[in-house]
Design an enzyme around this catalytic site. Structure first.
Site, PDB file in Angstrom:
ATOM      1  N   HIS A   1       7.317  12.602   7.297  1.00  0.00           N
ATOM      2  CA  HIS A   1       7.527  14.053   7.341  1.00  0.00           C
ATOM      3  C   HIS A   1       8.497  14.329   8.477  1.00  0.00           C
ATOM      4  CE1 HIS A   1       4.021  14.768   4.783  1.00  0.00           C
ATOM      5  NE2 HIS A   1       3.360  13.924   5.542  1.00  0.00           N
TER       6      HIS A   1
ATOM      7  N   CYS B   1      -1.607  -4.072   3.310  1.00  0.00           N
ATOM      8  CA  CYS B   1      -2.786  -4.917   3.117  1.00  0.00           C
ATOM      9  C   CYS B   1      -2.385  -6.351   2.801  1.00  0.00           C
ATOM     10  CB  CYS B   1      -3.708  -4.337   2.054  1.00  0.00           C
ATOM     11  SG  CYS B   1      -2.919  -4.083   0.472  1.00  0.00           S
TER      12      CYS B   1
ATOM     13  N   SER C   1       0.843  -1.217   0.000  1.00  0.00           N
ATOM     14  CA  SER C   1       0.000   0.000   0.000  1.00  0.00           C
ATOM     15  C   SER C   1       0.874   1.261   0.000  1.00  0.00           C
ATOM     16  CB  SER C   1      -1.070   0.031   1.083  1.00  0.00           C
ATOM     17  OG  SER C   1      -2.139  -0.840   0.752  1.00  0.00           O
TER      18      SER C   1
END
Lengths: 122, 122
Positions: free
Chosen positions: A68, A83, A63
């Site tokens: 950041h 997933c 996925s």
């Protein structure tokens, strides 16, 4: 019911700010942790903010993963969405590596199941 | 204490599966909703999965936005992370647009504050 995905949010506090400023440093640490955790990178996208701070997005076969950095706060946020059946274990391993490599003294994690789907639709 | 960012995740259920399969369709709907909500796209990265399903990552000047589609479950996951004062409002507007444009009949949203930083470090 089935869960389509597993997601983890990690807050890495009190990191070494010297490791958070430059896009090449952050990219290498992030990619290494993801790949060493056996997650599979399909595409990558990073951005250097001015005067400092980095954003990175990885598309994974499982996925995605985002990072950041805020050097001015010695803070890093990480999201990993997977997933496949081993995604939870792999994501947690990656977060632990990132904690060590950014020198985070505190870490806070939230975990979620994403996409609750009736089994009949499987 | 200050929050560095605001994050919202949305589960869009019972969408129109025809709109979820192809990377160009998903890309256009996602970019339109983000840009019309006054969020600022710096870089984009999309991937077409086989036999179907799309992942998209946007680096925003406000932080990031992700989308995953599962046409076989008529399900879309969206995450938007922002770090400016109007990010919450803009993110919620984008989610509502995506709900309408993917034809979602049900939606589930969770909201989070990311990065709790002492004010003294500001």
């Amino acid at each position: 019911m089935l869960n389509v995905g597993f997601q983890i949010y990690a807050e890495l506090y009190d990191c070494n700010p010297k490791k958070l400023s430059n896009v090449e440093d952050v990219r290498q640490i992030f990619l290494d942790a993801i790949i060493e955790s056996k997650l599979t990178v399909l595409k990558e996208c990073f951005h250097q903010f001015n005067p400092h701070g980095v954003t990175g997005n990885l598309i994974l076969s499982e996925s995605h993963a985002n990072i950041h950095t805020w050097p001015e706060h010695s803070y890093v946020s990480v999201d990993i969405f997977t997933c496949d059946g081993e995604g939870e274990e792999k994501s947690k391993k990656a977060i632990q590596m990132l904690k060590e490599r950014f020198g985070a003294k505190r870490i806070h994690i939230k975990e979620f199941h994403r996409g609750i789907i009736p089994k009949a639709k499987e």
